[in-house]
Design a protein around this motif. Structure first.
Motif, PDB file in Angstrom:
ATOM      1  N   UNK A  58      11.515 -16.938  15.208  1.00  9.54           N
ATOM      2  CA  UNK A  58      13.385 -17.318  14.599  1.00  9.54           C
ATOM      3  C   UNK A  58      13.276 -17.788  13.346  1.00  9.54           C
ATOM      4  N   UNK A  59      13.329 -19.360  13.464  1.00 13.76           N
ATOM      5  CA  UNK A  59      12.616 -19.783  11.967  1.00 13.76           C
ATOM      6  C   UNK A  59      11.842 -18.999  11.980  1.00 13.76           C
ATOM      7  N   UNK A  60      11.133 -18.506  11.235  1.00 16.38           N
ATOM      8  CA  UNK A  60      10.714 -18.177   9.917  1.00 16.38           C
ATOM      9  C   UNK A  60      11.147 -16.556   9.524  1.00 16.38           C
ATOM     10  N   UNK A  61      12.774 -16.711  10.857  1.00 17.09           N
ATOM     11  CA  UNK A  61      13.157 -14.565  10.521  1.00 17.09           C
ATOM     12  C   UNK A  61      12.496 -14.227  10.350  1.00 17.09           C
ATOM     13  N   UNK A  62      11.628 -13.584  11.296  1.00 14.76           N
ATOM     14  CA  UNK A  62      10.883 -12.847  11.182  1.00 14.76           C
ATOM     15  C   UNK A  62      11.439 -11.561  12.182  1.00 14.76           C
ATOM     16  N   UNK A  63      11.467 -10.623  12.169  1.00 15.61           N
ATOM     17  CA  UNK A  63      12.299  -9.512  13.085  1.00 15.61           C
ATOM     18  C   UNK A  63      11.337  -8.821  14.395  1.00 15.61           C
ATOM     19  N   UNK A  64      11.901  -9.215  14.764  1.00 17.89           N
ATOM     20  CA  UNK A  64      10.973  -9.000  16.693  1.00 17.89           C
ATOM     21  C   UNK A  64      10.224  -7.785  16.525  1.00 17.89           C
ATOM     22  N   UNK A  65      11.203  -6.715  16.491  1.00 18.31           N
ATOM     23  CA  UNK A  65      10.505  -5.347  16.728  1.00 18.31           C
ATOM     24  C   UNK A  65       9.560  -5.265  15.994  1.00 18.31           C
ATOM     25  N   UNK A  66       9.226  -5.700  14.461  1.00 20.83           N
ATOM     26  CA  UNK A  66       7.751  -5.776  13.561  1.00 20.83           C
ATOM     27  C   UNK A  66       6.960  -7.227  14.489  1.00 20.83           C
ATOM     28  N   UNK A  67       7.483  -7.957  14.886  1.00 21.26           N
ATOM     29  CA  UNK A  67       6.621  -8.481  15.951  1.00 21.26           C
ATOM     30  C   UNK A  67       5.586  -8.071  17.371  1.00 21.26           C
ATOM     31  N   UNK A  68       6.360  -7.775  17.885  1.00 22.14           N
ATOM     32  CA  UNK A  68       6.236  -6.926  18.706  1.00 22.14           C
ATOM     33  C   UNK A  68       5.234  -5.432  18.867  1.00 22.14           C
ATOM     34  N   UNK A  69       5.376  -4.499  17.568  1.00 23.55           N
ATOM     35  CA  UNK A  69       4.791  -3.949  16.852  1.00 23.55           C
ATOM     36  C   UNK A  69       3.430  -4.605  16.591  1.00 23.55           C
ATOM     37  N   UNK A  70       2.499  -5.506  16.475  1.00 31.25           N
ATOM     38  CA  UNK A  70       1.398  -5.989  16.359  1.00 31.25           C
ATOM     39  C   UNK A  70       1.779  -6.926  16.756  1.00 31.25           C
ATOM     40  N   UNK A  71       1.969  -6.806  18.215  1.00 32.59           N
ATOM     41  CA  UNK A  71       1.232  -7.445  19.109  1.00 32.59           C
ATOM     42  C   UNK A  71       0.460  -6.724  19.851  1.00 32.59           C
ATOM     43  N   UNK A  72       1.420  -5.443  19.782  1.00 26.62           N
ATOM     44  CA  UNK A  72       0.827  -4.416  20.613  1.00 26.62           C
ATOM     45  C   UNK A  72      -0.083  -3.753  20.016  1.00 26.62           C
ATOM     46  N   UNK A  73      -0.356  -4.106  18.254  1.00 27.42           N
ATOM     47  CA  UNK A  73      -2.000  -3.981  17.275  1.00 27.42           C
ATOM     48  C   UNK A  73      -2.668  -5.056  18.084  1.00 27.42           C
ATOM     49  N   UNK A  74      -2.498  -5.971  18.382  1.00 26.39           N
ATOM     50  CA  UNK A  74      -3.677  -7.171  18.364  1.00 26.39           C
ATOM     51  C   UNK A  74      -4.125  -6.919  19.844  1.00 26.39           C
ATOM     52  N   UNK A  75      -3.196  -6.617  21.093  1.00 27.35           N
ATOM     53  CA  UNK A  75      -3.932  -6.393  22.362  1.00 27.35           C
ATOM     54  C   UNK A  75      -5.036  -5.161  22.412  1.00 27.35           C
ATOM     55  N   UNK A  76      -4.508  -4.024  21.475  1.00 32.73           N
ATOM     56  CA  UNK A  76      -4.545  -3.331  21.007  1.00 32.73           C
ATOM     57  C   UNK A  76      -6.571  -3.570  20.965  1.00 32.73           C
ATOM     58  N   UNK A  77      -6.640  -4.280  19.764  1.00 30.76           N
ATOM     59  CA  UNK A  77      -7.800  -5.002  18.851  1.00 30.76           C
ATOM     60  C   UNK A  77      -8.345  -5.910  20.173  1.00 30.76           C
ATOM     61  N   UNK A  78      -7.589  -6.177  21.063  1.00 30.77           N
ATOM     62  CA  UNK A  78      -8.505  -7.005  21.924  1.00 30.77           C
ATOM     63  C   UNK A  78      -9.255  -5.428  23.149  1.00 30.77           C
ATOM     64  N   UNK A  79      -9.143  -5.283  23.730  1.00 28.32           N
ATOM     65  CA  UNK A  79      -9.145  -3.145  24.330  1.00 28.32           C
ATOM     66  C   UNK A  79     -10.143  -2.928  23.619  1.00 28.32           C
ATOM     67  N   UNK A  80      -9.976  -2.522  22.747  1.00 28.13           N
ATOM     68  CA  UNK A  80     -11.567  -2.348  21.604  1.00 28.13           C
ATOM     69  C   UNK A  80     -12.587  -2.894  21.833  1.00 28.13           C
ATOM     70  N   UNK A  81     -12.799  -3.993  21.466  1.00 27.05           N
ATOM     71  CA  UNK A  81     -13.622  -4.793  21.302  1.00 27.05           C
ATOM     72  C   UNK A  81     -14.140  -5.079  22.632  1.00 27.05           C
ATOM     73  N   UNK A  82     -13.271  -5.127  23.938  1.00 28.55           N
ATOM     74  CA  UNK A  82     -13.425  -5.575  25.206  1.00 28.55           C
ATOM     75  C   UNK A  82     -14.477  -3.965  25.498  1.00 28.55           C
ATOM     76  N   UNK A  83     -13.899  -2.710  25.185  1.00 29.69           N
ATOM     77  CA  UNK A  83     -14.834  -1.541  25.072  1.00 29.69           C
ATOM     78  C   UNK A  83     -16.256  -1.164  24.643  1.00 29.69           C
TER      79      UNK A  83
END
Length: 567
Positions: free
Chosen positions: A284-309
């Motif tokens: 919130x202090x950085x003025x981030x778009x929460x929808x963009x953060x959630x989309x980035x979080x999904x991509x980050x977890x997806x990247x972790x899943x790809x590395x695991x597989x």
């Protein structure tokens, strides 16, 4: 100064990125003289639809048919890109034979009629073609398409229509007959690797000092559009001089820093829910778009899943890739799948909620407090390891190494073993019938003393029959005949004589025959019983009696399935 997106716009079919299927088909059509009279170019924005239409117009009207001005031999089907006709088309200057229209501002039926009339005029020179490029074609009205329908079906010689759109489904809804008169080419979204490679070529040509990670961030933000990628690079360059770094790109484009996603991975891996609120405060202090953060979080977890597989995630900076590798061992693939499933149920709420911050906090709390998965084999081995009732606790709460079973997850709720289909019972066991005394002679007094046990025995087979027997009066018992008086259930019990006789027969020797008679008052045996008071239960029985009389099939179903009328 010319913008990079215009300066480095492709001039040849071979320059189109990722659209090889379109380039090969159009180049072959020009070479063989089999150009269609109408094309529909569909695809996301910024992938080369209008550019391909201009290259086609250049190829059809190129003045250099064999040799390029620099002496190189011209490839078949390609325009030279240097003659006066090619330069006019490429730069968008006035050209008698190539007309480019924007359907967003020329969408009415009058505009379509004007276009139809202009198409009747021949090209400016022999051997040339008149090309009409209509951008944003989905904005045309139904009446406008109807006005163009005839000229698209039977166009004049040497006229080519090219319609470019990002929403072909709207054309299918408003002008389905038009689609059968056009050749459709679907343009693909451009991947981040291809965009980054093209940006590197542009940066080298412009002698720009740009980090590879910065180009990767720009390519990711372009979301599949080459034009958007070049425009974003222009935007970052205009921010100031000097080397273009990832930090500079994040600052200009307002991207979320990698360390925030690293903190997200940490709190999820370590199950640290108290760190959720400080993380959201930083966003919130950085003025981030929460929808963009959630989309980035999904991509980050997806990247972790790809590395695991065993996969190789693309579009990541070196720093983000290091974070993904760091936490890939601490977040197994089954856990990532569960976290992404939770995200799928809440992603729409983040975009549509009036309080997206609260929704994001709830999402992160659910991630941080979610139970971890554990292999059922580990649970079974722990339970069989001689630990008694503490086996599940050893698997569920141990935080390090287990001497017998190896590494186990900490703070994991014990998982109950799942039965295989072959292990599941086929039917629920019935209640155990009560113990009964030794069979003896049939008498009214003995039957009266055994009646509670008989009711309990009936309840194991038919709860409804047991309820009705509770209101039954024993009138007499002689020989092999038992006379009963029903208080309000006569019709229902009359169809269950055999079942009652079978149950009573377990307590006596010999067969039992059931008959129903009227109960008499002890003090006035000659006075008939007054009718029972009408209750809901008796009313339902009377209704069931009427229904059975109307439909014999229903009566058979009631007897076979022991049905009861509820309402």
């Amino acid at each position: 100064m010319i913008a990079l997106a215009r300066k480095y716009r492709p001039k040849l079919f071979s320059d189109l990125i990722v659209q090889d299927h379109v380039a090969a088909a159009l180049r072959g059509a020009v070479e063989q003289g089999r150009v269609a009279h109408g094309y529909l170019f569909a695809g996301p924005r910024g992938v080369g639809k209008t550019t391909a239409a201009r290259i086609l117009a250049m190829a059809l009207n190129c003045e250099n048919t064999k040799v390029l001005p620099d002496g190189r031999k011209r490839s078949n089907g390609e325009p030279c890109g240097h003659c006066d006709s090619c330069r006019r088309v490429w730069t968008g200057q006035a050209n008698l034979d190539v007309v480019e229209l924007d359907a967003a501002s020329n969408r009415g039926v009058d505009d379509a009629r004007d276009l139809r009339e202009r198409a009747m005029y021949a090209a400016s020179a022999e051997g040339r073609s008149k090309v009409y490029i209509v951008d944003e074609a989905h904005m045309l009205t139904r009446d406008a398409w109807n006005a163009l329908l005839k000229v698209l079906e039977e166009p004049p010689s040497g006229v080519v229509f090219v319609f470019a759109t990002t929403e072909p489904q709207k054309i299918a809804q408003s002008a389905a007959p038009v689609l059968s008169r056009l050749q459709r080419f679907d343009f693909r979204r451009i991947g981040p690797h291809a965009i980054a490679a093209r940006l590197r070529q542009v940066a080298d040509a412009e002698k720009l000092d740009v980090d590879d990670d910065a180009l990767a961030l720009i390519a990711k933000s372009a979301d599949g559009g080459m034009r958007d990628g070049l425009s974003l690079l222009d935007q970052v360059l205009s921010f100031g001089e000097g080397r273009v770094t990832p930090e500079r790109v994040r600052e200009v484009l307002g991207l979320i820093a990698d360390d925030l996603y690293g903190e997200l991975l940490r709190l999820v891996a370590e199950r640290d829910p108290k760190a959720v609120f400080p993380l959201v405060d930083r966003l919130a202090e950085a003025g981030a778009d929460f929808s963009e953060f959630v989309a980035g979080a999904a991509e980050t977890l997806r990247a972790v899943l790809q590395v695991n597989l065993g996969g190789d995630p693309e579009g990541l900076t070196d720093g983000m890739f290091a974070l993904v590798k760091q936490y890939s061992d601490r977040l197994p693939a089954p856990d990532i799948v569960r976290l992404l499933t939770i995200l799928g149920t809440m992603e729409v709420q983040v975009r549509q909620s009036g309080h997206p911050r609260l929704v994001v906090e709830l999402l992160l709390l659910r991630w941080a407090m979610a139970d971890r998965t554990v292999e059922i084999g580990d649970v079974i081995r722990a339970l069989e390891g001689g630990q008694g009732g503490q086996g599940g606790q050893a698997v569920g709460r141990s935080g390090g190494q287990d001497a017998q079973n190896g590494p186990v997850l900490r703070d994991v709720a014990p998982a109950a073993p799942t039965l295989r289909p072959s292990d599941r019972p086929t039917a629920l066991p019935t209640a155990r019938p009560p113990d009964r005394p030794t069979a003896g002679p049939l008498s009214a007094s003995r039957l009266q003393s055994l009646w509670p046990a008989i009711i309990d025995r009936a309840r194991t087979t038919s709860p409804m029959l047991a309820t009705m027997l509770g209101d039954v009066q024993i009138v007499a018992a002689a020989g092999d005949t038992v006379t009963l008086a029903a208080a309000g259930h006569g019709e229902g019990l009359a169809h269950k004589k055999d079942a009652i006789g079978k149950i009573i027969g377990e307590w006596v020797t010999g067969p039992v025959k059931i008959v129903f008679g009227a109960a008499r008052s002890p003090d006035r045996p000659d006075r008939p019983d007054r009718p029972d008071r009408l209750t809901e239960e008796t009313a339902n029985l009377e209704r069931l009696k009427v229904l059975r009389a109307k439909d014999p099939t229903l009566g058979a179903a009631v007897d076979a399935l022991d049905l009861e009328l509820m309402e």
